[in-house]
Each structure stands twice: as C-alpha cells, then as structure tokens.
Design a protein around this motif. Structure first.
Motif, PDB file in Angstrom:
ATOM      1  N   CYS A 141       0.842  -1.194   0.000  1.00  0.00           N
ATOM      2  CA  CYS A 141       0.000   0.000   0.000  1.00  0.00           C
ATOM      3  C   CYS A 141       0.877   1.244   0.000  1.00  0.00           C
ATOM      4  N   VAL A 142       0.263   2.356  -0.362  1.00  0.00           N
ATOM      5  CA  VAL A 142       0.928   3.655  -0.326  1.00  0.00           C
ATOM      6  C   VAL A 142       0.205   4.528   0.681  1.00  0.00           C
ATOM      7  N   SER A 143       0.977   5.163   1.542  1.00  0.00           N
ATOM      8  CA  SER A 143       0.445   6.097   2.525  1.00  0.00           C
ATOM      9  C   SER A 143       1.497   7.158   2.777  1.00  0.00           C
ATOM     10  N   ALA A 144       1.185   8.059   3.685  1.00  0.00           N
ATOM     11  CA  ALA A 144       2.168   9.063   4.075  1.00  0.00           C
ATOM     12  C   ALA A 144       3.397   8.385   4.671  1.00  0.00           C
ATOM     13  N   ALA A 145       4.546   9.007   4.516  1.00  0.00           N
ATOM     14  CA  ALA A 145       5.777   8.436   5.046  1.00  0.00           C
ATOM     15  C   ALA A 145       5.863   8.586   6.560  1.00  0.00           C
ATOM     16  N   GLU A 146       5.132   9.558   7.098  1.00  0.00           N
ATOM     17  CA  GLU A 146       5.121   9.786   8.544  1.00  0.00           C
ATOM     18  C   GLU A 146       3.679   9.785   9.040  1.00  0.00           C
ATOM     19  N   PRO A 147       3.435   9.312  10.270  1.00  0.00           N
ATOM     20  CA  PRO A 147       2.077   9.301  10.811  1.00  0.00           C
ATOM     21  C   PRO A 147       1.474  10.688  10.886  1.00  0.00           C
ATOM     22  N   ALA A 148       0.168  10.751  10.799  1.00  0.00           N
ATOM     23  CA  ALA A 148      -0.557  12.013  10.906  1.00  0.00           C
ATOM     24  C   ALA A 148      -0.337  12.633  12.283  1.00  0.00           C
TER      25      ALA A 148
ATOM     26  N   ALA B 190      -1.982  15.622   2.333  1.00  0.00           N
ATOM     27  CA  ALA B 190      -2.574  16.836   1.770  1.00  0.00           C
ATOM     28  C   ALA B 190      -1.590  17.422   0.776  1.00  0.00           C
ATOM     29  N   GLY B 191      -1.849  17.195  -0.515  1.00  0.00           N
ATOM     30  CA  GLY B 191      -0.967  17.725  -1.534  1.00  0.00           C
ATOM     31  C   GLY B 191       0.302  16.913  -1.650  1.00  0.00           C
ATOM     32  N   ALA B 192       1.334  17.508  -2.250  1.00  0.00           N
ATOM     33  CA  ALA B 192       2.586  16.800  -2.446  1.00  0.00           C
ATOM     34  C   ALA B 192       3.275  16.583  -1.109  1.00  0.00           C
ATOM     35  N   GLY B 193       4.091  15.536  -1.017  1.00  0.00           N
ATOM     36  CA  GLY B 193       4.823  15.258   0.200  1.00  0.00           C
ATOM     37  C   GLY B 193       5.488  13.910   0.108  1.00  0.00           C
ATOM     38  N   ARG B 194       6.166  13.516   1.185  1.00  0.00           N
ATOM     39  CA  ARG B 194       6.821  12.214   1.216  1.00  0.00           C
ATOM     40  C   ARG B 194       5.778  11.128   1.439  1.00  0.00           C
ATOM     41  N   LEU B 195       5.843  10.126   0.587  1.00  0.00           N
ATOM     42  CA  LEU B 195       4.961   8.967   0.711  1.00  0.00           C
ATOM     43  C   LEU B 195       5.786   7.732   1.014  1.00  0.00           C
ATOM     44  N   GLY B 196       5.132   6.711   1.498  1.00  0.00           N
ATOM     45  CA  GLY B 196       5.805   5.462   1.798  1.00  0.00           C
ATOM     46  C   GLY B 196       5.138   4.299   1.089  1.00  0.00           C
ATOM     47  N   LEU B 197       5.957   3.340   0.653  1.00  0.00           N
ATOM     48  CA  LEU B 197       5.452   2.069   0.131  1.00  0.00           C
ATOM     49  C   LEU B 197       5.608   1.047   1.244  1.00  0.00           C
ATOM     50  N   TYR B 198       4.505   0.425   1.626  1.00  0.00           N
ATOM     51  CA  TYR B 198       4.479  -0.466   2.781  1.00  0.00           C
ATOM     52  C   TYR B 198       4.144  -1.893   2.356  1.00  0.00           C
ATOM     53  N   ARG B 199       4.753  -2.845   3.073  1.00  0.00           N
ATOM     54  CA  ARG B 199       4.378  -4.250   2.925  1.00  0.00           C
ATOM     55  C   ARG B 199       3.481  -4.639   4.109  1.00  0.00           C
ATOM     56  N   LEU B 200       2.348  -5.254   3.808  1.00  0.00           N
ATOM     57  CA  LEU B 200       1.397  -5.658   4.821  1.00  0.00           C
ATOM     58  C   LEU B 200       1.220  -7.176   4.763  1.00  0.00           C
TER      59      LEU B 200
ATOM     60  N   LEU C 208      -7.850   3.278  -4.768  1.00  0.00           N
ATOM     61  CA  LEU C 208      -7.289   2.989  -3.451  1.00  0.00           C
ATOM     62  C   LEU C 208      -5.914   2.369  -3.629  1.00  0.00           C
ATOM     63  N   GLN C 209      -4.935   2.893  -2.927  1.00  0.00           N
ATOM     64  CA  GLN C 209      -3.554   2.425  -3.105  1.00  0.00           C
ATOM     65  C   GLN C 209      -3.265   1.206  -2.227  1.00  0.00           C
ATOM     66  N   LEU C 210      -4.004   0.137  -2.543  1.00  0.00           N
ATOM     67  CA  LEU C 210      -3.852  -1.132  -1.824  1.00  0.00           C
ATOM     68  C   LEU C 210      -3.863  -2.256  -2.847  1.00  0.00           C
ATOM     69  N   LEU C 211      -2.846  -3.107  -2.807  1.00  0.00           N
ATOM     70  CA  LEU C 211      -2.649  -4.162  -3.793  1.00  0.00           C
ATOM     71  C   LEU C 211      -2.314  -5.481  -3.109  1.00  0.00           C
ATOM     72  N   ALA C 212      -3.051  -6.539  -3.463  1.00  0.00           N
ATOM     73  CA  ALA C 212      -2.716  -7.892  -3.021  1.00  0.00           C
ATOM     74  C   ALA C 212      -1.558  -8.372  -3.886  1.00  0.00           C
ATOM     75  N   ARG C 213      -0.347  -8.248  -3.369  1.00  0.00           N
ATOM     76  CA  ARG C 213       0.854  -8.486  -4.166  1.00  0.00           C
ATOM     77  C   ARG C 213       1.111  -9.977  -4.403  1.00  0.00           C
ATOM     78  N   GLY C 214       0.909 -10.804  -3.373  1.00  0.00           N
ATOM     79  CA  GLY C 214       1.251 -12.208  -3.550  1.00  0.00           C
ATOM     80  C   GLY C 214       0.497 -13.132  -2.625  1.00  0.00           C
TER      81      GLY C 214
END
Length: 317
Positions: free
Chosen positions: A173-180, A235-245, A287-293
C-alpha cells in the motif's frame, strides 16, 4: 445446499426460504407479499412458466401450498449494467485453480448494483466455467491476486488451507511516510493486533475491546516524493511510503483499519480514518492497496507455490 438450477449468464439462481407458517396459503402468496408491489405480473408469469422450483427441481405452480417446500429457487431479473472500464488478467489456470489479477473497482462476487460486473461473473462467462468459485475475496477497491477454484471435486482441499490459515498473503500500500499529527512515530516492522467487528447495518469496521482477532505485520519498504494528489493520507505533495502488509487474519477492511490506526490512512481511502461522502468512482485515484502475492503448499501437487501480481500501484514513484 446444492441448487437444482444451473448457473445462468454466470449468475447462480437465488434461493429463498419459505416461512413455516403465516397468513399465506401458497408459495405465490408469500412471494406476492414480498415483491408483489414491484412486479406482480412477473411473479405470476414465472409460476406459470415453471421457472420457480423446489428441491429436486420440481416446478411450483400458483396453487402450491406454502408448507410443501422449505426452499425454492428462481432466477432474478438482472438490471442492465454499464461495463466498468477495468480488465482482469489471467496469471495461471489448470484443472483445479484459476489465478487472476483483479483490478481496482471490480467486486469479487455479485452484490448490490454489481452482478455481471463482478470478477466471478465475468470469468464464468469468459471462460465458460459455471462452477468457478473464489477461494477468498478482495474488496471492490482493492486490486491484486485472486485465487478461484475451477473444480468442485478438489475445491475442499483448497478451502481447508484458508480455514486453517495455511495461506500466506502479502499486500502493498501507499500512505504518508510519517504518521498524521497526534500519532506517535512507528518503529518498523510493527505488528498491529486488536479486536475488530463489522455489522451488516454499519458501513465501517470497528475496533472494540476484547481478545484480539485481527493481526497485521507492517513494514516500510521505502519512501519517495508524492505527486500533488490530495486525498486522505496526504494533503498535496509530500513524502509517501510504500508499505508491505502481511495479515495473519482476514477481517473485513482489516488492512485499511490497521494502517489508519497508526495515523497512516491508505492513499485515496474514502472510509478510513474518516468516512467521506459517497461520490462517483474516480478511476484516476484508485485505493492504493494491492494484493501483491499469495503462497501455500498446493494440496494436489504437495509442492510450495507462489503467485505474484503484475500490477503496480499508480502513486508509486
């Protein structure tokens, strides 16, 4: 209970349980009570044509007594549907299973306003596989690996794997790089455990007090600069994170709830952490959520197998 009517146009016949008693003399009286205000002539025509059947495929008629049958089956009249602008990709098919990449916006199974426009019905019609059944489900807004059974004789062997949690699933999934704001920093990898519940009357899944029944391992793979995409998670441009769940349970909306609980709501999630007003699907912002494997020991070959999605999340840079 096995339906006496075959799959038609990729859709199972509807099963209806008749009440044991009531102010209705016949099965048709009861159906008129339930749906006569919508299409009374259609109900009468179906009984006259023998299109409503009981166990063993016995046709009912207008005078069939209510107590003669416990369950009856019939085909629903399907409303016209606009084809969704998304496509399924077949990754693997053999005499036992089918593995596909399900796109965002396409539901796994028929329901609500999506009947023909579901992965199951599309695949049944496309491949002429009326016995096709999904072994698990992905939310409509989630894309990625979906495993289906093509063979009723071996289906139970695969179902047992899911029941005994012998199937390992991996999501991205993709989310913000830092918690809200207001949420503490996260030391990865982190395991989120809590008790979740989802009622039929309430749209969202909830976290409640009690023994945990949902668990997810979350790891941050990398960070990158996001586009000016707005949405829930940033909110707008910023650092995002790619996460493994890595979920170790399968509760409704589990991954979305667990990410939101860390202050890391998944990008373009209209449910968590805040329910947004319902709006038409925006195909440019899935939605930036993907069942990868998905991986498991195949119960037929007794060899370990792994299937990986070929899709990519659109916001990953």
């Amino acid at each position: 209970m096995q339906s006496p009517l075959p799959v038609r146009d990729g859709v199972n016949a509807t099963r209806l349980r008749l009440p044991d008693e009531g102010p209705w003399d016949t099965a048709m009286d009861y159906m008129m009570h339930r749906w006569g205000h919508i299409d009374p002539q259609g109900i009468e025509d179906r009984f006259d044509a023998g299109e409503i059947v009981g166990e063993g495929g016995i046709p009912l008629h207008r005078s069939t007594r209510l107590e003669d049958h416990t369950f009856i089956w019939y085909y629903r009249t399907l409303p016209p549907e606009t084809r969704l602008p998304v496509e399924l990709n077949i990754l693997h098919q053999d005499e036992h299973i089918l593995v596909v990449d399900k796109p965002h916006f396409l539901p796994t199974t028929p329901g609500g306003t999506y009947i023909q426009e579901s992965a199951l019905v599309r695949l049944r019609n496309q491949l002429d596989l009326p016995d096709l059944i999904p072994m698990h489900r992905l939310d409509r807004m989630t894309a990625g690996i979906l495993l289906l059974s093509t063979n009723p004789e071996t289906r139970g062997k695969y179902q047992v794997l899911f029941e005994k949690r012998q199937v390992q699933k991996e999501y991205e999934c993709v989310s913000a790089a830092e918690p809200a704001h207001g949420h503490p920093a996260v030391d990865y990898p982190v395991v989120v455990r809590n008790r979740m519940t989802k009622s039929r009357s309430y749209l969202l899944a909830e976290v409640i007090e009690g023994e945990p029944n949902a668990e997810t391992r979350i790891d941050l793979l990398r960070t990158f600069d996001g586009a000016d995409c707005g949405g829930h998670a940033t909110a707008g441009a910023g650092r995002l994170g790619l996460y493994r769940l890595e979920p170790h349970s399968g509760k409704t909306h589990q991954l979305r709830v667990h990410m939101a609980s860390l202050g890391l709501g998944i990008l373009h999630d209209s449910f968590y952490p805040e329910l947004l007003d319902k709006a038409p699907d925006d195909y440019t912002k899935p939605l930036q959520l993907l069942a990868r494997g998905i991986r498991f020991v195949d119960p037929i070959t007794e060899k370990p197998v792994e299937y990986r999605s070929r899709l990519e999340l659109s916001e990953v840079r």
